[in-house]
Design a protein around this motif. Structure first.
Motif, PDB file in Angstrom:
ATOM      1  N   LEU A 201     -60.108  -0.496 -61.347  1.00 27.90           N
ATOM      2  CA  LEU A 201     -60.002  -1.035 -59.991  1.00 27.90           C
ATOM      3  C   LEU A 201     -60.594  -0.137 -58.888  1.00 27.90           C
ATOM      4  O   LEU A 201     -61.313  -0.632 -58.016  1.00 27.90           O
ATOM      5  CB  LEU A 201     -58.533  -1.354 -59.687  1.00 27.90           C
ATOM      6  N   PRO A 202     -60.349   1.182 -58.885  1.00 27.86           N
ATOM      7  CA  PRO A 202     -60.903   1.994 -57.797  1.00 27.86           C
ATOM      8  C   PRO A 202     -62.421   1.943 -57.702  1.00 27.86           C
ATOM      9  O   PRO A 202     -62.982   2.006 -56.603  1.00 27.86           O
ATOM     10  CB  PRO A 202     -60.424   3.405 -58.145  1.00 27.86           C
ATOM     11  N   TRP A 203     -63.096   1.842 -58.834  1.00 27.86           N
ATOM     12  CA  TRP A 203     -64.561   1.747 -58.816  1.00 27.86           C
ATOM     13  C   TRP A 203     -65.001   0.329 -58.465  1.00 27.86           C
ATOM     14  O   TRP A 203     -65.967   0.158 -57.724  1.00 27.86           O
ATOM     15  CB  TRP A 203     -65.126   2.178 -60.174  1.00 27.86           C
ATOM     16  N   ALA A 204     -64.334  -0.669 -59.010  1.00 26.95           N
ATOM     17  CA  ALA A 204     -64.681  -2.049 -58.686  1.00 26.95           C
ATOM     18  C   ALA A 204     -64.620  -2.267 -57.173  1.00 26.95           C
ATOM     19  O   ALA A 204     -65.498  -2.927 -56.591  1.00 26.95           O
ATOM     20  CB  ALA A 204     -63.741  -3.015 -59.406  1.00 26.95           C
ATOM     21  N   TYR A 205     -63.608  -1.711 -56.538  1.00 22.76           N
ATOM     22  CA  TYR A 205     -63.476  -1.833 -55.084  1.00 22.76           C
ATOM     23  C   TYR A 205     -64.647  -1.163 -54.363  1.00 22.76           C
ATOM     24  O   TYR A 205     -65.065  -1.611 -53.292  1.00 22.76           O
ATOM     25  CB  TYR A 205     -62.159  -1.208 -54.630  1.00 22.76           C
ATOM     26  N   ARG A 206     -65.196  -0.101 -54.960  1.00 20.90           N
ATOM     27  CA  ARG A 206     -66.250   0.687 -54.315  1.00 20.90           C
ATOM     28  C   ARG A 206     -67.668   0.227 -54.654  1.00 20.90           C
ATOM     29  O   ARG A 206     -68.635   0.794 -54.119  1.00 20.90           O
ATOM     30  CB  ARG A 206     -66.067   2.171 -54.683  1.00 20.90           C
ATOM     31  N   THR A 245     -53.260   0.634 -50.824  1.00 28.81           N
ATOM     32  CA  THR A 245     -53.924   1.850 -51.312  1.00 28.81           C
ATOM     33  C   THR A 245     -55.419   1.877 -51.002  1.00 28.81           C
ATOM     34  O   THR A 245     -56.072   2.906 -51.225  1.00 28.81           O
ATOM     35  CB  THR A 245     -53.781   1.982 -52.845  1.00 28.81           C
ATOM     36  N   LEU A 246     -55.991   0.774 -50.536  1.00 27.74           N
ATOM     37  CA  LEU A 246     -57.451   0.662 -50.430  1.00 27.74           C
ATOM     38  C   LEU A 246     -57.978   1.403 -49.204  1.00 27.74           C
ATOM     39  O   LEU A 246     -57.547   1.140 -48.088  1.00 27.74           O
ATOM     40  CB  LEU A 246     -57.855  -0.812 -50.363  1.00 27.74           C
ATOM     41  N   PRO A 247     -58.927   2.319 -49.388  1.00 32.47           N
ATOM     42  CA  PRO A 247     -59.484   3.048 -48.242  1.00 32.47           C
ATOM     43  C   PRO A 247     -60.342   2.148 -47.366  1.00 32.47           C
ATOM     44  O   PRO A 247     -60.899   1.146 -47.840  1.00 32.47           O
ATOM     45  CB  PRO A 247     -60.327   4.143 -48.902  1.00 32.47           C
ATOM     46  N   ASP A 248     -60.444   2.504 -46.103  1.00 34.52           N
ATOM     47  CA  ASP A 248     -61.297   1.760 -45.172  1.00 34.52           C
ATOM     48  C   ASP A 248     -62.743   1.795 -45.677  1.00 34.52           C
ATOM     49  O   ASP A 248     -63.272   2.854 -46.023  1.00 34.52           O
ATOM     50  CB  ASP A 248     -61.217   2.397 -43.786  1.00 34.52           C
ATOM     51  N   LYS A 249     -63.402   0.642 -45.704  1.00 31.66           N
ATOM     52  CA  LYS A 249     -64.731   0.566 -46.304  1.00 31.66           C
ATOM     53  C   LYS A 249     -65.784   1.338 -45.505  1.00 31.66           C
ATOM     54  O   LYS A 249     -66.653   2.001 -46.085  1.00 31.66           O
ATOM     55  CB  LYS A 249     -65.146  -0.893 -46.467  1.00 31.66           C
TER      56      LYS A 249
END
Length: 288
Positions: A201-206, A245-249
């Protein structure tokens, strides 16, 4: 667990040595937030960046080298000074660095084990076969869908970038095919989150950074082979425990620029520049 045991069970507490930008640490954050109420933690920003002059223009970009700084606590608690690192806090409030836990996928399993969760609240299935299958696939997506991310960003040659991107897409297609084997939309049946979901998930989000820094040909496509992946992504990023948990894009885009322009000096970036996969970094050869 009996009702009496549940009442008397002490909630595990941790000093959580982390970094807001780090997708490896993000895995542990996801586990901690999934088990919010069953575990407690104090976030400690333990990794950051500092600029150093690149006198010989080694980066080829005209930019300074940008190195990691690491807090003394992180250096003490983790042999490689890596985030995430969890330091358990004793009942008297004293952190016990001798029992620190690190390595991102390991921390997912560790947090799940100490949480006391049962059934579908678990991140590691209580079914031995499903648990074994998930461990295999957490490693597989780490190699095929996460390590390849840095090849797209760090490598300077366009053909090499495209090769890493094509390999990433193949990895996502393999993952997507696995999702077809369950009742979904998660890797485990019936919407149960797992270590596989939290690994990817952390990479998919990025992945959105590819299109920004490498152009439209590097956007994750919407194809039939990736239909289940996109369904998975939409589901997991809609969960409240994930959303917080998602960082600001925009902030993350500014952060990752140092990888895209070649000026980042970290173990992962150095390993990729050296020609190996990001997950194959060497603590000595790739020290930042």
């Amino acid at each position: 667990m009996s009702t009496a045991a549940a009442v008397t069970r002490a909630v595990p507490k941790f000093r959580y040595l982390s970094a807001w930008f780090c997708p490896f640490a993000h895995r542990c954050t996801l586990a901690l937030e999934h088990h919010a109420g069953r575990v407690e933690y104090e976030w400690v920003e333990a990794l950051g960046w500092e600029k150093r002059t690149d006198d010989q223009n080694v980066t080829g970009s005209g930019h300074e080298w940008i190195y990691h700084w690491k807090s003394p606590e992180l250096v003490r608690a983790c042999p490689g000074a890596l985030v995430p690192t969890l330091i358990p806090v004793n009942q008297n409030g004293t952190p016990d660095e001798s029992k620190s836990v690190y390595e991102s996928i390991v921390t997912i399993e560790y947090v799940d084990a100490v949480s006391g969760a049962q059934g579908k609240d678990r991140l590691i299935s209580e079914d031995p076969f499903l648990a074994a299958r998930a461990r295999v696939w957490s490693d597989k997506v780490n190699r095929e869908c996460c390590s390849t991310y840095y090849g797209v960003l760090v490598r300077k040659d366009d053909a090499e970038r495209k090769e890493h991107f094509d390999n990433l897409i193949k990895g996502l297609e393999n993952f997507s095919k696995q999702l077809e084997a369950t009742s979904g939309p998660t890797f485990l049946p019936d919407g149960q989150l797992s270590n596989v979901d939290l690994t990817l998930l952390p990479w998919a989000y990025r992945y959105y950074v590819f299109e920004h820094y490498r152009g439209p040909d590097f956007k994750i496509p919407y194809t039939a082979k990736l239909e289940k992946y996109h369904e998975w992504y939409d589901h997991v990023t809609s969960l409240e425990s994930v959303k917080r948990t998602l960082p600001d894009k925009d902030r993350y885009l500014e952060h990752i620029k140092k990888y895209a322009d070649g000026s980042a000096r970290s173990k992962v970036a150095n390993a990729v520049r050296r020609g190996v996969a990001a997950h194959e970094f060497d603590d000595e050869k790739d020290e930042a």
